[in-house]
Write an enzyme that holds these catalytic residues in place. Structure first.
Site, short mmCIF file in Angstrom:
data_model
loop_
_atom_site.label_atom_id
_atom_site.label_comp_id
_atom_site.label_asym_id
_atom_site.label_seq_id
_atom_site.Cartn_x
_atom_site.Cartn_y
_atom_site.Cartn_z
N LYS A 71 -20.12 3.40 15.68
CA LYS A 71 -20.98 3.85 14.59
C LYS A 71 -21.56 2.71 13.74
O LYS A 71 -22.71 2.78 13.31
CB LYS A 71 -20.22 4.83 13.69
CG LYS A 71 -19.98 6.18 14.35
CD LYS A 71 -18.92 6.98 13.62
CE LYS A 71 -19.47 8.10 12.82
NZ LYS A 71 -18.47 9.01 12.27
N ASP A 108 -23.21 12.76 8.59
CA ASP A 108 -21.91 13.15 8.02
C ASP A 108 -22.05 13.64 6.57
O ASP A 108 -21.37 14.59 6.17
CB ASP A 108 -20.92 11.98 8.08
CG ASP A 108 -20.27 11.85 9.45
OD1 ASP A 108 -20.28 12.84 10.21
OD2 ASP A 108 -19.76 10.76 9.76
P1 NAP Z 1 -10.89 4.87 8.24
O1 NAP Z 1 -12.22 4.25 8.06
O2 NAP Z 1 -9.88 4.21 9.10
O3 NAP Z 1 -10.25 5.05 6.77
C1 NAP Z 1 -8.93 5.52 6.59
C2 NAP Z 1 -8.66 5.78 5.11
O4 NAP Z 1 -7.34 6.34 5.00
C3 NAP Z 1 -8.69 4.53 4.24
O5 NAP Z 1 -9.15 4.86 2.96
C4 NAP Z 1 -7.20 4.14 4.22
O6 NAP Z 1 -6.84 3.39 3.08
C5 NAP Z 1 -6.56 5.51 4.13
N1 NAP Z 1 -5.17 5.47 4.60
C6 NAP Z 1 -4.74 5.31 5.88
N2 NAP Z 1 -3.39 5.32 5.92
C7 NAP Z 1 -2.97 5.46 4.64
C8 NAP Z 1 -1.69 5.53 4.03
N3 NAP Z 1 -0.56 5.45 4.76
N4 NAP Z 1 -1.62 5.69 2.69
C9 NAP Z 1 -2.75 5.76 1.95
N5 NAP Z 1 -4.00 5.71 2.46
C10 NAP Z 1 -4.10 5.55 3.81
O7 NAP Z 1 -11.02 6.36 8.80
P2 NAP Z 1 -12.27 7.35 8.62
O8 NAP Z 1 -13.21 7.18 9.75
O9 NAP Z 1 -12.78 7.22 7.24
O10 NAP Z 1 -11.56 8.78 8.85
C11 NAP Z 1 -10.67 9.33 7.88
C12 NAP Z 1 -10.33 10.75 8.30
O11 NAP Z 1 -11.48 11.57 8.22
C13 NAP Z 1 -9.81 10.90 9.75
O12 NAP Z 1 -8.74 11.82 9.73
C14 NAP Z 1 -10.99 11.49 10.48
O13 NAP Z 1 -10.58 12.32 11.57
C15 NAP Z 1 -11.61 12.34 9.40
N6 NAP Z 1 -13.03 12.60 9.62
C16 NAP Z 1 -13.45 13.89 9.65
C17 NAP Z 1 -14.79 14.17 9.84
C18 NAP Z 1 -15.25 15.60 9.88
O14 NAP Z 1 -16.37 15.86 10.32
N7 NAP Z 1 -14.47 16.55 9.39
C19 NAP Z 1 -15.73 13.13 9.99
C20 NAP Z 1 -15.26 11.81 9.95
C21 NAP Z 1 -13.90 11.56 9.77
P3 NAP Z 1 -6.93 1.77 3.10
O15 NAP Z 1 -8.33 1.42 2.76
O16 NAP Z 1 -5.95 1.35 2.07
O17 NAP Z 1 -6.53 1.33 4.49
#
Ligand code: NAP
Length: 282
Positions: A71, A108
């Site tokens: 992406k 998104d």
């Molecule tokens: P990402 O870029 O890897 O970001 C992960 C986020 O989660 C960061 O803010 C991270 O904080 C936080 N995090 C991870 N482990 C943590 C922990 N143990 N304690 C506290 N915070 C934690 O992932 P993303 O692409 O944004 O995706 C996030 C979620 O959204 C996923 O579950 C994905 O499946 C979902 N999603 C859903 C849709 C939909 O259409 N419904 C679309 C996109 C994504 P740090 O910055 O501190 O690491």
């Protein structure tokens, strides 16, 4: 399903790709509308993204969705990138233009807003402060969506505070940053809570947050969709909050690509929801 010699083609690039629900979503719509077309999963390795994009026009493919890890990497490879994708810093939808050029967008933010509007008709985003947990890729889209629709205040709460601060500085607007350790207290006077972290995913770490300070009328949205009813949504329901699950965003973000490739803005129906929800349990 109809796939003739004149079929319109689209698909999704990812690595890995087998987990993607996009083929299920788009092929459901193709079948529902009797459209002569197909939507295929393509396992494209990170180093092959440029080459794979370069053959879309030559193969007569109308465009593709992009998922992890493509992406962000696609941005410099495209001929045009829309404003939302530039602000979010990621492209998830590519449409091949008549001249063969590649146009990138990010749906998104649109999907997040449409999911809320579908579940809670009349919601505008301007009701009051919003709290967004997370500062990763998905959180960026949620924050752009909320500021674009006029949220008076968006409080970003992220484990790594510096990441939230960098995001707030880059995006601008009515954004505030709060410490992760203060997350329970940031909920006071909020009208919307969104979990945009990966916490709460099946098999992963859980989201530990107390909802006591959240006003009774506040909406709770979790964009995690495996499981569909996350522990956060279950806790919110038990307190009587209106809730929105992650499937709403997932389904609505697919609409603009389908419309561009196959010529019809598709409906997010109960049948589609049920079909994709069933796939989440497999
Ligand atoms: P990402 O870029 O890897 O970001 C992960 C986020 O989660 C960061 O803010 C991270 O904080 C936080 N995090 C991870 N482990 C943590 C922990 N143990 N304690 C506290 N915070 C934690 O992932 P993303 O692409 O944004 O995706 C996030 C979620 O959204 C996923 O579950 C994905 O499946 C979902 N999603 C859903 C849709 C939909 O259409 N419904 C679309 C996109 C994504 P740090 O910055 O501190 O690491």
């Amino acid at each position: 399903m109809i796939i003739s010699g004149a079929a319109r083609l689209a698909g999704i690039f990812g690595w890995p790709i087998a987990h993607s629900r996009s083929p299920l979503i788009h092929n459901h719509w193709l079948a529902a509308y009797g459209i002569d077309g197909a939507y295929l999963p393509f396992a494209v390795q990170p180093d092959d993204l440029a080459a794979a994009l370069s053959v879309l026009a030559k193969l007569g493919i109308g465009g593709v969705n992009l998922t992890i890890p493509h992406k962000e990497a696609a941005l410099p490879l495209l001929d045009q990138v829309d404003a939302a994708a530039r602000r979010i810093g990621a492209v998830n939808t590519i449409v091949v233009q008549a001249d063969g050029g590649l146009h990138g967008s990010n749906t998104d933010a649109f999907g997040f807003l449409e999911g809320l509007r579908e579940t809670l008709p009349g919601w505008t985003g301007r009701e009051g402060p919003a709290v967004v947990l997370g500062a990763g890729g998905a959180a960026r889209a949620v924050i752009v969506a909320l500021t674009d629709c006029g949220a008076p205040e968006v409080r970003i709460v992220n484990r790594t505070r510096a990441r939230a601060e960098a995001l707030a500085a880059e995006l601008g607007g009515p954004l505030g940053v709060c410490d992760w350790s203060e997350r329970d207290r940031t909920l006071a006077e909020a009208s919307l809570l969104v979990n945009a972290t990966s916490l709460g995913m099946r098999g992963g770490a859980s989201l530990d947050i107390g909802l006591e300070a959240l006003p009774a009328a506040a909406i709770v949205c979790d964009i995690v969709y495996v499981p569909l009813k996350t522990p956060l949504l279950a806790a919110a329901e038990a307190r009587g909050h209106p809730t929105v699950d992650g499937l709403a965003m997932l389904l609505h973000q697919a609409r603009p690509g389908f419309a561009a490739w196959f010529g019809r803005d598709p409906d997010v129906t109960a049948a589609l929801r049920a079909s994709v929800a069933a796939s989440l349990d497999r």
